[in-house]
Design a protein around this motif. Structure first.
Motif, mmCIF file in Angstrom:
data_model
loop_
_atom_site.group_PDB
_atom_site.id
_atom_site.type_symbol
_atom_site.label_atom_id
_atom_site.label_comp_id
_atom_site.label_asym_id
_atom_site.label_seq_id
_atom_site.Cartn_x
_atom_site.Cartn_y
_atom_site.Cartn_z
ATOM 1 N N ALA A 249 1.192 -0.984 -0.095
ATOM 2 C CA ALA A 249 0.124 -0.091 -0.271
ATOM 3 C C ALA A 249 1.209 1.223 -0.088
ATOM 4 O O ALA A 249 2.230 1.138 0.466
ATOM 5 C CB ALA A 249 -1.042 -0.043 1.058
ATOM 6 N N ALA A 250 0.356 2.598 -0.669
ATOM 7 C CA ALA A 250 0.951 3.503 -0.674
ATOM 8 C C ALA A 250 2.023 3.576 1.044
ATOM 9 O O ALA A 250 1.019 3.829 2.012
ATOM 10 C CB ALA A 250 0.052 4.283 -0.806
ATOM 11 N N GLY B 290 -5.591 7.454 7.238
ATOM 12 C CA GLY B 290 -6.605 7.487 6.290
ATOM 13 C C GLY B 290 -5.590 7.082 5.178
ATOM 14 O O GLY B 290 -4.544 7.238 4.597
ATOM 15 N N GLN B 291 -6.329 6.595 3.931
ATOM 16 C CA GLN B 291 -5.554 5.938 2.851
ATOM 17 C C GLN B 291 -6.070 7.051 1.685
ATOM 18 O O GLN B 291 -7.177 7.024 1.589
ATOM 19 C CB GLN B 291 -6.128 5.025 2.355
ATOM 20 C CG GLN B 291 -5.648 3.772 4.081
ATOM 21 C CD GLN B 291 -4.518 3.495 3.827
ATOM 22 O OE1 GLN B 291 -3.189 3.712 3.150
ATOM 23 N NE2 GLN B 291 -3.813 3.502 4.799
ATOM 24 N N PRO C 122 0.987 1.930 -4.471
ATOM 25 C CA PRO C 122 2.259 1.246 -3.903
ATOM 26 C C PRO C 122 3.857 1.965 -3.569
ATOM 27 O O PRO C 122 4.535 2.103 -2.867
ATOM 28 C CB PRO C 122 2.059 0.454 -3.619
ATOM 29 C CG PRO C 122 0.765 -0.986 -4.414
ATOM 30 C CD PRO C 122 0.247 0.537 -4.596
ATOM 31 N N ASP C 123 3.853 2.570 -4.859
ATOM 32 C CA ASP C 123 5.192 3.349 -5.229
ATOM 33 C C ASP C 123 5.305 4.404 -5.171
ATOM 34 O O ASP C 123 6.240 5.384 -5.564
ATOM 35 C CB ASP C 123 5.374 2.343 -6.654
ATOM 36 C CG ASP C 123 4.449 2.448 -7.968
ATOM 37 O OD1 ASP C 123 3.898 3.495 -7.786
ATOM 38 O OD2 ASP C 123 5.149 2.628 -9.007
ATOM 39 N N GLY C 124 4.330 5.132 -4.398
ATOM 40 C CA GLY C 124 3.891 6.787 -4.630
ATOM 41 C C GLY C 124 3.595 7.333 -5.514
ATOM 42 O O GLY C 124 3.412 8.510 -5.327
ATOM 43 N N GLU C 125 2.753 6.913 -6.114
ATOM 44 C CA GLU C 125 2.433 7.775 -7.160
ATOM 45 C C GLU C 125 1.093 7.699 -7.294
ATOM 46 O O GLU C 125 0.433 7.193 -7.087
ATOM 47 C CB GLU C 125 2.303 6.196 -8.592
ATOM 48 C CG GLU C 125 1.917 7.438 -9.875
ATOM 49 C CD GLU C 125 1.521 6.783 -11.154
ATOM 50 O OE1 GLU C 125 0.912 7.264 -12.562
ATOM 51 O OE2 GLU C 125 1.735 5.413 -11.468
ATOM 52 N N LEU D 206 -6.270 0.334 1.359
ATOM 53 C CA LEU D 206 -6.935 0.197 2.963
ATOM 54 C C LEU D 206 -6.619 -1.666 3.330
ATOM 55 O O LEU D 206 -6.539 -2.577 4.309
ATOM 56 C CB LEU D 206 -7.958 0.278 2.535
ATOM 57 C CG LEU D 206 -9.205 0.328 4.384
ATOM 58 C CD1 LEU D 206 -8.089 0.944 5.617
ATOM 59 C CD2 LEU D 206 -10.570 0.524 3.773
ATOM 60 N N GLU D 207 -7.092 -2.073 2.148
ATOM 61 C CA GLU D 207 -7.353 -4.051 2.748
ATOM 62 C C GLU D 207 -6.026 -4.426 2.665
ATOM 63 O O GLU D 207 -5.310 -5.845 3.520
ATOM 64 C CB GLU D 207 -7.805 -4.561 0.839
ATOM 65 C CG GLU D 207 -7.749 -5.823 0.881
ATOM 66 C CD GLU D 207 -9.204 -6.289 -0.552
ATOM 67 O OE1 GLU D 207 -9.310 -7.878 -0.325
ATOM 68 O OE2 GLU D 207 -8.728 -6.237 -1.962
#
Length: 125
Positions: free
Chosen positions: A10-11, A31-32, A37-40, A58-59
């Motif tokens: 995840a981010a 908060g998502q 996940p790579d920050g984009e 979130l999952e």
């Protein structure tokens, strides 16, 4: 006793906070937002697509804590524009179709990084 939850699926947290914190019986997520996940950032896609990415993040965080979306008892949704509620809700319902958790949804004055939606959750282990 609390445990810090972190996953590369995840981010990443972009400030002084954890992706989630777990107690003996509950998981509290940060908060998502719609970042990969790579920050984009995906702030420029539709609210439906942003919501999907947020819920995928979130999952992933919940999975790292040993939970799944079905364990969520409460979500809070922040929208940059409450006019996006119906579009967000349609996507949200795909993730929480049976026995959805309690939920609050509010329009925020502004969200981090110019995104349109942010979602946090509380899950029971």
């Amino acid at each position: 006793m609390t445990e810090i939850i972190e996953t590369d699926d995840a981010a990443a947290a972009v400030g002084a906070y954890s992706q989630a914190v777990s107690t003996d019986s509950l998981v509290f997520t940060a908060g998502q937002i719609p970042f990969t996940p790579d920050g984009e950032s995906k702030a420029d896609v539709s609210i439906a697509e942003q919501t999907e990415l947020v819920l995928d993040n979130l999952e992933s965080v919940l999975n790292e804590a040993g939970c799944e979306l079905g364990d969520v008892v409460k979500t809070t949704i922040f929208l940059a524009d409450i006019g996006d509620f119906d579009e967000m809700n349609e996507t949200y319902a795909d993730y929480f179709d049976e026995e959805p958790p309690a939920r609050s949804a509010v329009q925020a004055g502004a969200l981090p990084k110019g995104v349109g939606v942010e979602i946090e959750a509380i899950a029971e282990k």
